[in-house]
Design an enzyme around this catalytic site. Structure first.
Site, mmCIF file in Angstrom:
data_model
loop_
_atom_site.group_PDB
_atom_site.id
_atom_site.type_symbol
_atom_site.label_atom_id
_atom_site.label_comp_id
_atom_site.label_asym_id
_atom_site.label_seq_id
_atom_site.Cartn_x
_atom_site.Cartn_y
_atom_site.Cartn_z
ATOM 1 N N HIS A 17 -0.435 -5.099 5.441
ATOM 2 C CA HIS A 17 -0.182 -5.623 4.089
ATOM 3 C C HIS A 17 0.773 -6.820 4.152
ATOM 4 O O HIS A 17 0.556 -7.839 3.495
ATOM 5 C CB HIS A 17 0.470 -4.556 3.191
ATOM 6 N N LYS A 41 -5.618 8.811 -6.976
ATOM 7 C CA LYS A 41 -5.087 9.196 -5.664
ATOM 8 C C LYS A 41 -3.688 9.756 -5.846
ATOM 9 O O LYS A 41 -2.871 9.137 -6.518
ATOM 10 C CB LYS A 41 -4.957 7.967 -4.765
ATOM 11 N N ARG A 95 -10.086 -5.399 6.765
ATOM 12 C CA ARG A 95 -9.774 -5.012 8.148
ATOM 13 C C ARG A 95 -11.022 -4.963 9.017
ATOM 14 O O ARG A 95 -10.985 -5.296 10.188
ATOM 15 C CB ARG A 95 -9.110 -3.629 8.182
ATOM 16 N N SER A 133 -2.649 3.100 5.447
ATOM 17 C CA SER A 133 -1.528 3.848 4.869
ATOM 18 C C SER A 133 -1.780 5.345 4.963
ATOM 19 O O SER A 133 -0.849 6.137 5.171
ATOM 20 C CB SER A 133 -1.327 3.454 3.401
HETATM 21 O O1 PNS Z 1 -4.668 -0.189 -1.807
HETATM 22 P P1 PNS Z 1 -5.939 0.284 -2.448
HETATM 23 O O2 PNS Z 1 -5.839 1.753 -2.800
HETATM 24 O O3 PNS Z 1 -7.147 -0.017 -1.607
HETATM 25 O O4 PNS Z 1 -6.076 -0.554 -3.808
HETATM 26 C C1 PNS Z 1 -7.150 -0.321 -4.702
HETATM 27 C C2 PNS Z 1 -6.936 -1.044 -6.031
HETATM 28 C C3 PNS Z 1 -5.582 -0.714 -6.611
HETATM 29 C C4 PNS Z 1 -7.007 -2.544 -5.800
HETATM 30 C C5 PNS Z 1 -8.086 -0.626 -6.992
HETATM 31 O O5 PNS Z 1 -8.147 0.766 -7.021
HETATM 32 C C6 PNS Z 1 -7.887 -1.155 -8.407
HETATM 33 O O6 PNS Z 1 -8.030 -2.330 -8.649
HETATM 34 N N1 PNS Z 1 -7.512 -0.235 -9.339
HETATM 35 C C7 PNS Z 1 -7.187 -0.593 -10.709
HETATM 36 C C8 PNS Z 1 -8.291 -0.141 -11.666
HETATM 37 C C9 PNS Z 1 -9.344 -1.206 -11.787
HETATM 38 O O7 PNS Z 1 -9.063 -2.355 -12.084
HETATM 39 N N2 PNS Z 1 -10.598 -0.791 -11.542
HETATM 40 C C10 PNS Z 1 -11.720 -1.689 -11.585
HETATM 41 C C11 PNS Z 1 -11.727 -2.579 -10.360
HETATM 42 S S1 PNS Z 1 -13.151 -2.378 -9.497
#
Ligand code: PNS
Length: 165
Positions: A17, A41, A95, A133
């Site tokens: 990150h 989560k 990644r 993570s």
């Molecule tokens: O670190 P992560 O868990 O891979 O991040 C995922 C994240 C936070 C980017 C994704 O879950 C997200 O954008 N969540 C917010 C809800 C949202 O906007 N959903 C629609 C996007 S597809």
């Protein structure tokens, strides 16, 4: 001024990150690292703890570059968070090919929701490409050494009691 939003769970922040944050700083004037709270989560640390850890890690490793980085938390949609911060870009790290499908789906969905917000991907540096993570949390839970995987700020907090939120 170009502003980018780097959203994620960051539970905890890893060197992968940090690498993405550093490189995004080379492209955008301001980078907002946004920690998603109240996700489906179950997070080990609360949103504010994760954000504080990122702030410390950025200040300790990126020095003056850290001044152009804002760290915050958000609930709800990433694109709404991007709009609130005036960000025209969402940054994500890739990644491996296995990340691609989910990331492509999210990028297309976000673009549908907010056509003015584009997604930019950084290929995670090869030396960090194995990091996750989830694995860091698991290794740490069983007492393994994660010092090569996470910055000192995250290491300090992994050693303390977990909290949820
Ligand atoms: O670190 P992560 O868990 O891979 O991040 C995922 C994240 C936070 C980017 C994704 O879950 C997200 O954008 N969540 C917010 C809800 C949202 O906007 N959903 C629609 C996007 S597809």
């Amino acid at each position: 001024m170009t502003v980018a939003l780097y959203p994620g769970s960051f539970d905890p922040i890893t060197y992968g990150h940090l690498d993405v944050i550093r490189r995004a700083c080379g492209v955008f004037d301001r980078v907002v690292v946004a920690v998603l709270v109240n996700t489906q989560k179950a997070a080990r640390a609360s949103g504010s703890e994760r954000a504080a850890t990122i702030r410390e890690a950025v200040d300790e490793t990126l020095g003056e570059g850290g001044a152009r980085i804002e760290v915050s938390t958000f609930e709800g949609l990433t694109v709404e968070c991007a709009r609130r911060h005036g960000a025209g870009f969402v940054v994500r790290g890739l990644r491996a090919v296995s990340d691609f499908e989910t990331e492509m789906q999210m990028a297309h969905t976000n673009r549908k929701l907010a056509p003015e917000v584009d997604t930019v991907f950084f290929m995670t540096a090869l030396e960090h490409a194995y990091l996750s993570s989830t694995l860091v949390r698991e290794i740490s839970r069983f007492g393994g050494d994660v010092s090569a995987m996470v910055p000192a700020a995250a290491l300090r907090r992994l050693g303390s009691a977990p909290s949820v939120g």
